[in-house]
Write a protein that holds these residues in place. Structure first.
Motif, PDB file in Angstrom:
ATOM      1  N   LEU A  34       0.834  -1.211   0.000  1.00  0.00           N
ATOM      2  CA  LEU A  34       0.000   0.000   0.000  1.00  0.00           C
ATOM      3  C   LEU A  34       0.863   1.253   0.000  1.00  0.00           C
ATOM      4  CD1 LEU A  34      -2.956  -0.728   2.446  1.00  0.00           C
ATOM      5  CD2 LEU A  34      -3.084  -0.311  -0.008  1.00  0.00           C
ATOM      6  N   MET A  35       1.920   1.249   0.812  1.00  0.00           N
ATOM      7  CA  MET A  35       2.799   2.418   0.877  1.00  0.00           C
ATOM      8  C   MET A  35       3.483   2.675  -0.461  1.00  0.00           C
ATOM      9  SD  MET A  35       4.473   2.188   4.680  1.00  0.00           S
ATOM     10  CE  MET A  35       5.380   3.707   4.469  1.00  0.00           C
ATOM     11  N   LYS A  36       3.684   1.616  -1.244  1.00  0.00           N
ATOM     12  CA  LYS A  36       4.296   1.755  -2.568  1.00  0.00           C
ATOM     13  C   LYS A  36       3.237   1.998  -3.634  1.00  0.00           C
ATOM     14  CE  LYS A  36       8.300  -1.066  -1.492  1.00  0.00           C
ATOM     15  NZ  LYS A  36       9.059  -2.274  -1.803  1.00  0.00           N
ATOM     16  N   THR A  39      -1.832  -0.994  -4.878  1.00  0.00           N
ATOM     17  CA  THR A  39      -3.076  -1.322  -4.163  1.00  0.00           C
ATOM     18  C   THR A  39      -3.671  -2.660  -4.580  1.00  0.00           C
ATOM     19  OG1 THR A  39      -4.374  -0.025  -5.733  1.00  0.00           O
ATOM     20  CG2 THR A  39      -3.643   1.096  -3.744  1.00  0.00           C
ATOM     21  N   THR A  40      -3.602  -3.008  -5.851  1.00  0.00           N
ATOM     22  CA  THR A  40      -4.198  -4.266  -6.312  1.00  0.00           C
ATOM     23  C   THR A  40      -3.563  -5.459  -5.609  1.00  0.00           C
ATOM     24  OG1 THR A  40      -4.676  -3.287  -8.458  1.00  0.00           O
ATOM     25  CG2 THR A  40      -4.682  -5.691  -8.339  1.00  0.00           C
ATOM     26  N   HIS A  41      -2.236  -5.515  -5.607  1.00  0.00           N
ATOM     27  CA  HIS A  41      -1.556  -6.629  -4.948  1.00  0.00           C
ATOM     28  C   HIS A  41      -1.735  -6.578  -3.432  1.00  0.00           C
ATOM     29  CE1 HIS A  41       0.746  -7.083  -8.810  1.00  0.00           C
ATOM     30  NE2 HIS A  41       0.255  -8.284  -8.598  1.00  0.00           N
ATOM     31  N   ALA A  66      -7.416  -1.374   4.613  1.00  0.00           N
ATOM     32  CA  ALA A  66      -6.773  -1.172   3.305  1.00  0.00           C
ATOM     33  C   ALA A  66      -7.812  -0.813   2.249  1.00  0.00           C
ATOM     34  CB  ALA A  66      -6.004  -2.420   2.898  1.00  0.00           C
ATOM     35  N   CYS A  67      -8.959  -1.479   2.294  1.00  0.00           N
ATOM     36  CA  CYS A  67     -10.021  -1.184   1.324  1.00  0.00           C
ATOM     37  C   CYS A  67     -10.522   0.246   1.493  1.00  0.00           C
ATOM     38  CB  CYS A  67     -11.172  -2.176   1.473  1.00  0.00           C
ATOM     39  SG  CYS A  67     -10.721  -3.848   0.970  1.00  0.00           S
ATOM     40  N   ASN A 140       4.178  10.561   3.804  1.00  0.00           N
ATOM     41  CA  ASN A 140       4.351   9.268   3.137  1.00  0.00           C
ATOM     42  C   ASN A 140       3.134   8.354   3.231  1.00  0.00           C
ATOM     43  OD1 ASN A 140       6.980   9.865   2.279  1.00  0.00           O
ATOM     44  ND2 ASN A 140       7.799   9.260   4.267  1.00  0.00           N
ATOM     45  N   THR A 141       1.977   8.920   3.430  1.00  0.00           N
ATOM     46  CA  THR A 141       0.736   8.161   3.499  1.00  0.00           C
ATOM     47  C   THR A 141      -0.227   8.719   2.466  1.00  0.00           C
ATOM     48  OG1 THR A 141       1.013   7.770   5.864  1.00  0.00           O
ATOM     49  CG2 THR A 141      -1.189   7.517   4.996  1.00  0.00           C
ATOM     50  N   ARG A 142      -0.951   7.834   1.826  1.00  0.00           N
ATOM     51  CA  ARG A 142      -1.935   8.221   0.813  1.00  0.00           C
ATOM     52  C   ARG A 142      -3.250   7.555   1.174  1.00  0.00           C
ATOM     53  NH1 ARG A 142      -3.673   6.144  -4.185  1.00  0.00           N
ATOM     54  NH2 ARG A 142      -4.049   7.734  -5.736  1.00  0.00           N
TER      55      ARG A 142
END
Length: 186
Positions: A34-36, A39-41, A66-67, A140-142
């Motif tokens: 997620l940080m990278k 999102t799909t993986h 996460a969702c 560093n968070t989205r």
């Protein structure tokens, strides 16, 4: 892909994966993805974790968060409902489900007025519009902004709602955060 392949795998293969990757390993792997912005993986790994560890509250909670963080509110709601079935006293899940139930669609024309660069005590914050959603990028968070009105939103990391601030002409000046802090538009 990983999730669907493993879901159809035989029991011996699932046990091998379970042996090689602990519940916490998979949660951390999902969070790193997620940080990278993968999102799909990330979602697939976290789904797999709920298959391998079906009674784990932590696995279910990680998937739900996460969702929500990625803006997939339908899957987030399903995951939080399942978490609540598993743990009926989970007040956090109840609160988030109530918030998800109040989420509305905000027109692109309004979202565009919110997109831009902001600053909180010298720390940069940006709001970006992507695929019909607004994302808050900070430290560093989205996270996807989940709107409960055309001016109020929350993100997965904080249960408090933020509110946009406007000047007398209706132009966006910033938004209120928790504790009276304000992020002001640059």
């Amino acid at each position: 892909a990983y999730y669907y392949e493993l879901r159809s795998a035989n029991d011996d293969y699932l046990k091998k994966i379970e042996y090689e990757y602990s519940e916490n390993d998979l949660i951390e792997w999902g969070k790193r993805l997620l940080m990278k912005d993968n999102t799909t993986h990330a979602i697939e790994i976290l789904k797999l974790n709920t298959v391998l560890y079906p009674t784990s509250l932590a696995a279910r909670n990680a998937l739900a968060e996460a969702c929500l963080k990625t803006g997939n509110t339908e899957l987030a709601a399903l995951a939080y409902k399942k978490l609540l079935e598993m743990d009926p006293g989970n007040r956090n899940a109840q609160t988030i489900l109530e918030q998800i139930g109040r989420i509305i669609e905000v027109p692109d024309s309004i979202l565009m007025t919110y997109a831009g660069e902001y600053e909180l005590n010298g720390i940069p914050i940006s709001l970006t519009k992507e695929k019909g959603k607004l994302f808050l990028n900070f430290n560093n968070t989205r996270s996807a902004a989940c709107f409960t009105s055309t001016i109020d939103f929350f993100i997965s990391e904080y249960r408090n709602e933020f509110r946009f601030i406007f000047d007398p002409e209706g132009k966006v000046q910033g938004f209120n955060l928790f504790g009276g802090m304000k992020a002001m538009k640059k």
